[in-house]
Design a protein around this motif. Structure first.
Motif, mmCIF file in Angstrom:
data_model
loop_
_atom_site.group_PDB
_atom_site.id
_atom_site.type_symbol
_atom_site.label_atom_id
_atom_site.label_comp_id
_atom_site.label_asym_id
_atom_site.label_seq_id
_atom_site.Cartn_x
_atom_site.Cartn_y
_atom_site.Cartn_z
ATOM 1 N N HIS A 105 -42.889 -52.751 -47.130
ATOM 2 C CA HIS A 105 -43.229 -51.449 -46.556
ATOM 3 C C HIS A 105 -44.734 -51.207 -46.582
ATOM 4 O O HIS A 105 -45.261 -50.490 -45.730
ATOM 5 C CB HIS A 105 -42.480 -50.317 -47.272
ATOM 6 N N LEU A 106 -45.447 -51.822 -47.531
ATOM 7 C CA LEU A 106 -46.901 -51.724 -47.551
ATOM 8 C C LEU A 106 -47.485 -52.496 -46.372
ATOM 9 O O LEU A 106 -48.403 -52.018 -45.682
ATOM 10 C CB LEU A 106 -47.446 -52.262 -48.875
ATOM 11 N N VAL A 107 -46.946 -53.684 -46.118
ATOM 12 C CA VAL A 107 -47.405 -54.488 -44.992
ATOM 13 C C VAL A 107 -47.156 -53.749 -43.674
ATOM 14 O O VAL A 107 -48.050 -53.637 -42.819
ATOM 15 C CB VAL A 107 -46.693 -55.863 -44.974
ATOM 16 N N ASN A 108 -45.951 -53.223 -43.510
ATOM 17 C CA ASN A 108 -45.613 -52.523 -42.267
ATOM 18 C C ASN A 108 -46.454 -51.268 -42.070
ATOM 19 O O ASN A 108 -46.816 -50.925 -40.928
ATOM 20 C CB ASN A 108 -44.128 -52.160 -42.258
ATOM 21 N N THR A 109 -46.768 -50.587 -43.162
ATOM 22 C CA THR A 109 -47.614 -49.391 -43.059
ATOM 23 C C THR A 109 -48.966 -49.742 -42.463
ATOM 24 O O THR A 109 -49.470 -49.053 -41.567
ATOM 25 C CB THR A 109 -47.799 -48.745 -44.445
ATOM 26 N N LEU A 110 -49.563 -50.838 -42.927
ATOM 27 C CA LEU A 110 -50.873 -51.241 -42.420
ATOM 28 C C LEU A 110 -50.783 -51.754 -40.983
ATOM 29 O O LEU A 110 -51.661 -51.468 -40.165
ATOM 30 C CB LEU A 110 -51.486 -52.293 -43.337
ATOM 31 N N LEU A 111 -49.727 -52.490 -40.662
ATOM 32 C CA LEU A 111 -49.574 -52.959 -39.279
ATOM 33 C C LEU A 111 -49.470 -51.783 -38.322
ATOM 34 O O LEU A 111 -50.102 -51.778 -37.253
ATOM 35 C CB LEU A 111 -48.323 -53.846 -39.159
ATOM 36 N N ASN A 112 -48.687 -50.794 -38.689
ATOM 37 C CA ASN A 112 -48.522 -49.622 -37.819
ATOM 38 C C ASN A 112 -49.795 -48.791 -37.746
ATOM 39 O O ASN A 112 -50.133 -48.250 -36.694
ATOM 40 C CB ASN A 112 -47.359 -48.759 -38.317
ATOM 41 N N ARG A 113 -50.477 -48.672 -38.861
ATOM 42 C CA ARG A 113 -51.686 -47.848 -38.896
ATOM 43 C C ARG A 113 -52.774 -48.421 -37.989
ATOM 44 O O ARG A 113 -53.522 -47.674 -37.354
ATOM 45 C CB ARG A 113 -52.186 -47.748 -40.338
ATOM 46 N N PHE A 114 -52.836 -49.744 -37.922
ATOM 47 C CA PHE A 114 -53.864 -50.365 -37.091
ATOM 48 C C PHE A 114 -53.382 -50.618 -35.657
ATOM 49 O O PHE A 114 -53.943 -51.434 -34.942
ATOM 50 C CB PHE A 114 -54.353 -51.667 -37.722
#
Length: 346
Positions: A105-114
């Motif tokens: 979920h940390l990885v996905n948060t950053l992918l979505n944020r960028f």
């Protein structure tokens, strides 16, 4: 019958159209610390992440260039989603020195944020440039029969989503896949495969006409909200990165496909502007395009660039090319036409 004339203007994306709202390392650190990664350790600092990100990005680009495109085409890789997921994981692992698994979920948060306006903002001159180009597009007359505005970027295919989230209208045209055969490959990226369609999705102009007050009878066709960017060419979808001239050829091919055979065989003036001296200015120039080096703060290292080819703002491009529109009115009149067109559309 005279040949149709087309003006194609393309721009770089990152650091030309938009920029990070905060340093990338700050955003990584904030996300990691929000999810308490790594557990039981001091918070990660942007300084540690900055160093780790540079090392990771360089290594990943060497092992899997162009966001793993070739491996994705071979069906052995999941494309830029996997590429960036690995960058996030390796960056945080390097920065923390921890063997703890980075939470998905940390990885996905950053992918979505960028992939959105959460992390990016437009430069102040972008909106003004696009307003001028909208006016020039809808005005009948001038040296060019059609004007196409696009993006050419060394990036994955999140650029259209970022621009859309920043409030820009983005057309469906992407890189023609001429380099890999006649049938467009289904490469796995962030965009759905429907974007490879060559069907024009923009509505035709209406037959409504305006008469701006105080300017005499000036006929201006009112369009259904023209796109800010008609096409977006990313290196991942094109298969080539700047400074390769093939990525500029892909942009021109996409514009030709968009306009159809009547314009494809006509006369073209191709222009590109960006902030990278080698990948934007030199690359476009060497591809035979009219190139401009964007140096917003005037502190660029390449001061030897002809001052006529160095611009401080994207709106400088408007000033340059208005001089070549023999049928266009003065800038003040164009501004009035733009206001009138916007009133009619509202």
């Amino acid at each position: 019958m005279s040949r149709k004339r087309t003006l194609l203007i393309t721009l770089d994306a990152f650091e030309t159209l938009f920029h990070p709202r905060k340093p990338i390392a700050d955003l990584y650190a904030a996300a990691a610390n929000h999810y308490r990664f790594p557990r039981g350790a001091p918070p990660l600092t942007p300084e540690k992440i900055h160093s780790a990100f540079k090392e990771t990005f360089k290594a990943q680009s060497s092992i899997l260039p162009n966001y793993g495109r070739d491996a994705a085409l071979a069906g052995k890789y999941a494309g830029p989603k996997q590429w960036w997921s690995e960058v996030v994981v390796d960056t945080l692992a390097r920065a923390s020195g921890s063997r703890e698994e980075v939470p998905p979920h940390l990885v996905n948060t950053l992918l979505n944020r960028f992939a959105s306006s959460d992390s990016y903002a437009l430069y102040p001159d972008v909106d003004e440039f696009l307003r001028w180009m909208t006016t020039v597009k809808v005005f009948e007359g001038g040296e060019f029969d059609k004007i196409v505005v696009g993006v050419v970027s060394n990036s994955d295919d999140r650029v259209p989503a970022i621009l859309s989230s920043l409030g820009k209208r983005v057309g469906p045209w992407r890189a023609p896949q001429y380099a890999t055969g006649k049938k467009p490959p289904r490469i796995r990226g962030f965009e759905p495969s429907s974007f490879y369609s060559r069907l024009a999705q923009n509505p035709p102009p209406s037959s409504t006409w305006l008469e701006p007050s105080g300017k005499g009878r000036v006929q201006v066709p009112v369009f259904e909200e023209p796109n800010d960017f008609d096409l977006v060419i990313t290196s991942f979808q094109a298969g080539f990165e700047k400074p390769k001239r093939e990525i500029f050829a892909a942009a021109k091919d996409a514009a030709r496909a968009m306009l159809g055979p009547e314009y494809a065989c006509g006369k073209w003036v191709c222009v590109h502007a960006g902030d990278d001296y080698v990948k934007d200015y030199c690359a476009a120039r060497d591809a035979g395009w009219d190139a401009y080096f964007l140096d917003r703060d005037g502190q660029g290292e390449h001061r030897h660039v002809d001052r006529r080819k160095r611009i401080r703002s994207l709106t400088d491009l408007v000033s340059v090319y208005l001089k070549k529109y023999s049928g266009h009115p003065a800038p003040g009149e164009l501004a009035e036409l733009l206001r009138s067109s916007n009133r009619a559309l509202s």
